[in-house]
Design a protein around this motif. Structure first.
Motif, PDB file in Angstrom:
ATOM      1  N   PHE A 125       0.836  -1.197   0.000  1.00 40.00           N
ATOM      2  CA  PHE A 125       0.000   0.000   0.000  1.00 40.00           C
ATOM      3  C   PHE A 125       0.876   1.253   0.000  1.00 40.00           C
ATOM      4  CE2 PHE A 125      -2.772  -3.237   1.749  1.00 40.00           C
ATOM      5  CZ  PHE A 125      -3.968  -2.983   1.108  1.00 40.00           C
ATOM      6  N   LEU A 126       0.580   2.129  -0.941  1.00 38.89           N
ATOM      7  CA  LEU A 126       1.236   3.434  -1.020  1.00 38.89           C
ATOM      8  C   LEU A 126       0.158   4.493  -0.842  1.00 38.89           C
ATOM      9  CD1 LEU A 126       3.639   5.327  -1.610  1.00 38.89           C
ATOM     10  CD2 LEU A 126       3.101   5.092  -4.050  1.00 38.89           C
ATOM     11  N   VAL A 127       0.285   5.278   0.231  1.00 40.55           N
ATOM     12  CA  VAL A 127      -0.709   6.300   0.566  1.00 40.55           C
ATOM     13  C   VAL A 127      -0.094   7.672   0.319  1.00 40.55           C
ATOM     14  CG1 VAL A 127      -2.176   7.273   2.369  1.00 40.55           C
ATOM     15  CG2 VAL A 127      -1.802   4.800   2.258  1.00 40.55           C
ATOM     16  N   LEU A 128      -0.783   8.468  -0.464  1.00 41.63           N
ATOM     17  CA  LEU A 128      -0.362   9.843  -0.753  1.00 41.63           C
ATOM     18  C   LEU A 128      -1.394  10.794  -0.172  1.00 41.63           C
ATOM     19  CD1 LEU A 128       0.697   9.474  -4.506  1.00 41.63           C
ATOM     20  CD2 LEU A 128       2.167   9.355  -2.491  1.00 41.63           C
ATOM     21  N   GLU A 129      -0.928  11.727   0.617  1.00 40.66           N
ATOM     22  CA  GLU A 129      -1.809  12.766   1.175  1.00 40.66           C
ATOM     23  C   GLU A 129      -1.365  14.116   0.627  1.00 40.66           C
ATOM     24  OE1 GLU A 129      -2.414  14.733   5.470  1.00 40.66           O
ATOM     25  OE2 GLU A 129      -3.013  12.621   5.388  1.00 40.66           O
ATOM     26  N   ASP A 130      -2.230  14.698  -0.196  1.00 35.74           N
ATOM     27  CA  ASP A 130      -1.882  15.933  -0.904  1.00 35.74           C
ATOM     28  C   ASP A 130      -0.579  15.762  -1.691  1.00 35.74           C
ATOM     29  OD1 ASP A 130      -4.143  17.241  -0.019  1.00 35.74           O
ATOM     30  OD2 ASP A 130      -3.158  18.112   1.724  1.00 35.74           O
ATOM     31  N   GLY A 131      -0.406  14.560  -2.262  1.00 34.22           N
ATOM     32  CA  GLY A 131       0.765  14.278  -3.071  1.00 34.22           C
ATOM     33  C   GLY A 131       2.006  13.867  -2.304  1.00 34.22           C
TER      34      GLY A 131
END
Length: 398
Positions: A125-131
């Motif tokens: 899992f790769l999570v991006l928050e505001d990039g």
């Protein structure tokens, strides 16, 4: 006249002897305790310390008191004084460090079969928050009972729409488990609570059986969804809204932008939508004409609104044409609701500014490349990642 008697020298000496004898007898008659009290205090000998224990009658050995083993140790140094900072106006301020934690529900399903994909690891899992990439701390599988609201459009506009709603609501009702809690709400010009949250299937069935004669033809979907979101926000835990309707809105007080803002601001709610009237639209579209084109445009706009609600909250949207599609649809919904991944991470942006943080979830392999799935014949499988597209940060006063 009498004269005083004068003692002779012999009688005086005899009197002195008698007094001396009486004094000796008195001294020997004194108690031993009196003699002891009158004797001067004894000075302790050189081998007896001043802290010796009390004398006993068992002998001349005196047991000294046990000394504290720490008595000879030097006392610890005093703690350094806390530096005093003088605040303006001698005011006292407190500091609270609030480290936010984000729990993200993620569902991964195959595009062709809509089956849940198990066995994924935290590294996938790769999570991006505001990039900005976030460090995923924990990933766990969850399969829990559900708390859901059936929000049903029940208006006097078309028999086909009502029939589609009834079929869909009964299909979802059949999937209830003993530990699930479901509420039933209908809407036309206003919302109507048929039953509050209950796990009694008989109560839910009775409430659905009352949907016979609608009162109004208006469908204020935006207002109804807003009120439902407001009610569910007071309930702890994950909630689900099963919105079954045409997607049209007639006279709501709220605009589309305001209801979308409400959907964004309501946490822990996933919306699944079942569009009604697909068969009716197919039948009317085959007739052609200008009115048919306008009807198609209105239908597509309504369906697009339903899809938007579902996508924003990590749900699914369906527009079944035939009743036979419903069992498979609610099977997919149940797989999505009851089987999911729960990701936990601490956002790198710790500001409590109340702004909306956009979140995107991707699947990667061990080398960080997009994860590729294959079937038993090594053919590529397409999949979808279903999750909320973001959350709203807390405000400083929260």
């Amino acid at each position: 006249m009498m004269t005083p008697h004068t003692n002779s020298p012999a009688s005086t000496a005899s009197l002195r002897m008698h007094l001396a004898a009486a004094l000796v007898l008195a001294i020997f008659a004194l108690p031993a305790a009196a003699r002891a009290q009158s004797s001067p205090p004894q000075t302790p000998s050189s081998d007896q310390s001043p802290d010796a224990g009390p004398q006993t009658d068992n002998g001349t050995i005196i047991l000294k008191k046990k000394k504290d083993p720490d008595a000879d140790e030097p006392p610890p140094p005093p703690a350094p004084e806390t530096p005093k900072v003088k605040n303006p106006d001698n005011a006292t301020y407190s500091l609270r460090v609030d480290v936010p934690i984000v729990n993200l529900d993620v569902n991964v399903v195959l595009d062709k079969t809509h089956q849940f994909v198990p066995g994924l690891k935290p590294a996938n899992f790769l999570v991006l928050e505001d990039g900005v990439e976030q460090q995923v701390q924990t990933v766990r599988m969850a399969q829990t009972p559900i708390t859901a609201v059936m929000l049903l459009e029940f208006a006097a506009n078309s028999y086909y729409l009502i029939n589609d709603m009834r079929n869909a609501s009964y299909s979802f009702f059949q999937t209830m488990r003993p530990d699930d809690y479901v509420a039933v709400i209908t809407y036309d010009l206003k919302t109507h609570i048929l039953t509050d949250f209950t796990n009694n299937k008989d109560v839910v069935a009775q409430s659905l059986q009352t949907l016979t004669i609608p009162g109004f033809s208006d469908t204020d979907m935006f207002d109804a969804l807003y009120e439902t979101l407001d009610r569910t926000s007071r309930i702890e835990g994950r909630k689900y809204i099963i919105l079954i309707g045409s997607g049209r809105d007639t006279f709501s007080k709220l605009t589309l932008d305001k209801i979308l803002a409400k959907v964004k601001a309501t946490p822990n709610v996933t919306i699944f939508t079942i569009g009604t009237g697909a068969f009716l639209n197919e039948m009317s579209g085959s007739r052609g004409g200008m009115s048919s084109g306008i009807r198609d445009l209105n239908y597509l706009q309504a369906q697009n609104q339903l899809k938007t609600f579902a996508q924003m909250t990590g749900g699914l949207s369906f527009s079944p044409i035939f009743q036979g599609e419903l069992p498979d649809i609610f099977s997919q919904i149940n797989n999505s609701i009851r089987n999911q991944y729960v990701l936990t991470y601490r956002p790198t942006n710790t500001k409590n500014d109340g702004r909306y943080r956009r979140v995107k979830v991707l699947l990667v392999d061990n080398e960080g490349h997009p994860l590729q799935m294959q079937d038993e014949k090594h053919k590529p499988l397409k999949y979808s990642i279903i999750a909320r597209d973001g959350y709203r940060a807390k405000l400083p006063v929260e």
